[in-house]
Write a protein that holds these residues in place. Structure first.
Motif, PDB file in Angstrom:
ATOM      1  N   LEU A  46       0.930  -1.184  -0.055  1.00 47.18           N
ATOM      2  CA  LEU A  46      -0.183   0.397  -0.061  1.00 47.18           C
ATOM      3  C   LEU A  46       1.515   0.989   0.402  1.00 47.18           C
ATOM      4  O   LEU A  46       0.036   2.592  -0.574  1.00 47.18           O
ATOM      5  N   ALA A  47       2.289   0.896   0.894  1.00 48.65           N
ATOM      6  CA  ALA A  47       3.003   2.367   0.566  1.00 48.65           C
ATOM      7  C   ALA A  47       3.620   2.192  -1.387  1.00 48.65           C
ATOM      8  O   ALA A  47       4.029   3.332  -1.304  1.00 48.65           O
ATOM      9  N   GLN A  48       3.589   1.878  -2.128  1.00 47.55           N
ATOM     10  CA  GLN A  48       4.534   2.016  -3.480  1.00 47.55           C
ATOM     11  C   GLN A  48       3.522   3.332  -3.813  1.00 47.55           C
ATOM     12  O   GLN A  48       2.042   2.855  -3.815  1.00 47.55           O
ATOM     13  N   GLU A  49       3.824   3.664  -4.558  1.00 49.50           N
ATOM     14  CA  GLU A  49       3.257   4.593  -5.679  1.00 49.50           C
ATOM     15  C   GLU A  49       3.091   4.135  -6.826  1.00 49.50           C
ATOM     16  O   GLU A  49       3.848   2.475  -7.115  1.00 49.50           O
ATOM     17  N   ASN A  50       2.149   4.268  -7.665  1.00 46.57           N
ATOM     18  CA  ASN A  50       1.762   3.669  -8.759  1.00 46.57           C
ATOM     19  C   ASN A  50       1.555   2.456  -8.610  1.00 46.57           C
ATOM     20  O   ASN A  50       1.127   1.597  -9.802  1.00 46.57           O
ATOM     21  N   ARG A  51       0.413   1.933  -7.399  1.00 51.66           N
ATOM     22  CA  ARG A  51      -0.279   0.681  -7.748  1.00 51.66           C
ATOM     23  C   ARG A  51      -1.517   0.800  -8.199  1.00 51.66           C
ATOM     24  O   ARG A  51      -2.247   1.856  -8.071  1.00 51.66           O
ATOM     25  N   HIS A  52      -2.190  -0.059  -8.180  1.00 48.05           N
ATOM     26  CA  HIS A  52      -3.761  -0.346  -8.379  1.00 48.05           C
ATOM     27  C   HIS A  52      -4.287   0.366  -7.098  1.00 48.05           C
ATOM     28  O   HIS A  52      -3.782   0.020  -6.081  1.00 48.05           O
ATOM     29  N   PRO A  53      -5.469   1.307  -6.904  1.00 43.05           N
ATOM     30  CA  PRO A  53      -6.144   1.077  -6.017  1.00 43.05           C
ATOM     31  C   PRO A  53      -6.584   0.503  -4.942  1.00 43.05           C
ATOM     32  O   PRO A  53      -6.865  -0.754  -5.472  1.00 43.05           O
ATOM     33  N   ALA A  54      -6.341   0.418  -3.421  1.00 44.39           N
ATOM     34  CA  ALA A  54      -6.189  -0.283  -2.761  1.00 44.39           C
ATOM     35  C   ALA A  54      -6.015  -0.132  -1.383  1.00 44.39           C
ATOM     36  O   ALA A  54      -5.732   1.181  -1.239  1.00 44.39           O
ATOM     37  N   LYS A  55      -7.308  -0.942  -0.521  1.00 44.15           N
ATOM     38  CA  LYS A  55      -6.888  -0.154   1.054  1.00 44.15           C
ATOM     39  C   LYS A  55      -7.658  -1.965   2.038  1.00 44.15           C
ATOM     40  O   LYS A  55      -7.376  -3.107   1.232  1.00 44.15           O
ATOM     41  N   VAL A  56      -6.181  -2.318   2.953  1.00 43.62           N
ATOM     42  CA  VAL A  56      -6.547  -2.576   3.308  1.00 43.62           C
ATOM     43  C   VAL A  56      -8.255  -3.328   4.678  1.00 43.62           C
ATOM     44  O   VAL A  56      -8.564  -1.854   5.081  1.00 43.62           O
ATOM     45  N   ASN A  63       2.892  -8.420  -6.501  1.00 42.02           N
ATOM     46  CA  ASN A  63       2.792  -7.200  -7.440  1.00 42.02           C
ATOM     47  C   ASN A  63       3.030  -7.723  -8.443  1.00 42.02           C
ATOM     48  O   ASN A  63       1.495  -6.831  -9.061  1.00 42.02           O
ATOM     49  N   ALA A  64       3.056  -8.982  -8.954  1.00 38.78           N
ATOM     50  CA  ALA A  64       2.723  -9.612  -9.979  1.00 38.78           C
ATOM     51  C   ALA A  64       1.673 -10.171  -9.935  1.00 38.78           C
ATOM     52  O   ALA A  64       0.822 -10.385 -10.718  1.00 38.78           O
ATOM     53  N   ILE A  65       1.135 -10.734  -8.667  1.00 33.74           N
ATOM     54  CA  ILE A  65      -0.188 -11.120  -8.359  1.00 33.74           C
ATOM     55  C   ILE A  65      -1.377  -9.962  -8.182  1.00 33.74           C
ATOM     56  O   ILE A  65      -2.497 -10.377  -9.137  1.00 33.74           O
ATOM     57  N   MET A  66      -1.339  -9.178  -8.352  1.00 34.94           N
ATOM     58  CA  MET A  66      -1.760  -8.120  -8.206  1.00 34.94           C
ATOM     59  C   MET A  66      -2.202  -7.656  -9.927  1.00 34.94           C
ATOM     60  O   MET A  66      -3.203  -7.329  -9.605  1.00 34.94           O
ATOM     61  N   THR A  67      -1.291  -7.539 -10.294  1.00 34.08           N
ATOM     62  CA  THR A  67      -1.070  -7.395 -11.782  1.00 34.08           C
ATOM     63  C   THR A  67      -1.757  -8.216 -12.763  1.00 34.08           C
ATOM     64  O   THR A  67      -2.405  -7.770 -13.067  1.00 34.08           O
ATOM     65  N   SER A  68      -1.462  -9.305 -11.858  1.00 31.81           N
ATOM     66  CA  SER A  68      -2.157 -10.396 -13.099  1.00 31.81           C
ATOM     67  C   SER A  68      -3.642 -10.150 -12.499  1.00 31.81           C
ATOM     68  O   SER A  68      -4.525 -10.699 -14.132  1.00 31.81           O
ATOM     69  N   ALA A  69      -4.148 -10.081 -11.365  1.00 29.54           N
ATOM     70  CA  ALA A  69      -5.205 -10.670 -11.268  1.00 29.54           C
ATOM     71  C   ALA A  69      -6.064  -8.954 -11.857  1.00 29.54           C
ATOM     72  O   ALA A  69      -7.144  -9.224 -12.243  1.00 29.54           O
ATOM     73  N   SER A  70      -5.222  -8.023 -12.380  1.00 34.06           N
ATOM     74  CA  SER A  70      -6.137  -7.047 -13.034  1.00 34.06           C
ATOM     75  C   SER A  70      -5.968  -6.950 -14.295  1.00 34.06           C
ATOM     76  O   SER A  70      -7.023  -6.322 -14.840  1.00 34.06           O
ATOM     77  N   LEU A  71      -5.294  -8.154 -14.231  1.00 36.26           N
ATOM     78  CA  LEU A  71      -5.656  -8.004 -16.323  1.00 36.26           C
ATOM     79  C   LEU A  71      -6.874  -8.949 -17.430  1.00 36.26           C
ATOM     80  O   LEU A  71      -6.764  -9.598 -17.935  1.00 36.26           O
TER      81      LEU A  71
END
Ligand code: GDP
Ligand code: ADP
Ligand code: 5GP
Length: 209
Positions: free
Chosen positions: A25-35, A180-188
């Protein structure tokens, strides 16, 4: 159909799930997310703020929320209730915000049944010894609590095969890259891309050549 994705993250206590979610969550340019902030009947640890780490409630309040069907899942972990509020996650998912659930395997099972489109990730420690070292180093639980968490670790780990993805959290930066790879793959995934790129798809399909 929600535009956000629900990510269930489980691990034996101390494997690093909270640190990984926080770092993501602290990274920039990530997909919008929250816990998602859970409700719990356990007492706050030093430094834990109500409404930031957990909503801390007593047994009576928790049981009344169960009766009101306020939880998408709840479980009894380490002698305390922990639960995920339905309203909190549905609102975010509808707004296209990905939601992390930091919950145990019992909760994960309940969520998977209700929301089969969710993705689940299991975090493993590189060894039991290292798991214990991390719990000691974290310095937030006394020896008795650590011993209880270590005894519970193997039964939690035995559920790893119910999850879509597994990350072995040895080198932290590498684990973060895996997340990050998992999050990217899910968004695709096609179903998500169809919603995210509705206009482009309509234009591509409408054009006559
Ligand atoms: P931690 O494991 O060191 O992060 O300690 P916690 O006391 O914060 O959490 C204890 C356990 O309860 C962990 O396995 C969490 O994944 C789990 N947990 C936390 N919130 C929830 C929840 O809302 N539902 C369920 N089912 N489990 C939860
Ligand atoms: P969990 O939420 O799974 O209980 P935490 O995220 O609180 O675990 O991590 C437990 C401890 O281990 C923390 O002190 C954290 O800083 C540390 N930690 C997490 N990941 C790593 C790693 N890859 N290497 C070394 N220490 C780690
Ligand atoms: P400190 O508590 O001083 O920040 O971390 C001490 C060591 O614990 C770090 O050098 C690292 O090996 C490990 N560690 C604990 N938590 C984290 C984390 O969130 N990220 C990373 N990269 N390392 C961590």
């Amino acid at each position: 159909m929600y535009t956000g994705t629900l990510f269930i993250i489980s691990a034996p206590s101390g494997a690093g799930k909270s640190s990984l979610i926080r770092a993501y969550l602290a990274q920039e340019n990530r997909h919008p997310a929250k816990v998602s902030i859970s409700h719990t009947t356990r007492k706050p640890r030093p430094g834990e703020q109500p409404g930031e780490h957990y909503y801390f409630v007593d047994n009576q309040e928790f049981e009344s929320l169960i009766e009101q069907n306020a939880f998408v899942e709840y479980a009894h972990v380490f002698d305390h209730y922990y639960g995920t509020s339905r309203a909190e996650i549905e609102q975010s998912l509808m707004q296209g915000i990905n939601v992390f659930l930091d919950i145990d395997w019992q909760g994960a099972k309940q969520v998977r049944q209700q929301m089969p489109e969710s993705k689940s990730i299991f975090i493993l420690p590189p060894s039991l010894k290292e798991l214990e070292n991390r719990l000691i180093k974290r310095g937030q639980d006394d020896a008795q609590v650590i011993s209880k968490r270590m005894h519970k670790a193997q039964s939690e780990i035995s559920h790893y095969n119910e999850y879509d993805y597994v990350i072995i959290n040895d080198d932290f930066d590498e684990s973060l890259r895996s997340l990050n790879a998992i999050m990217t793959s899910a968004s695709l995934e096609q179903s998500k891309q169809a919603i995210a790129h509705q206009q482009l798809l309509a234009a591509l399909l409408a054009a006559k050549y």
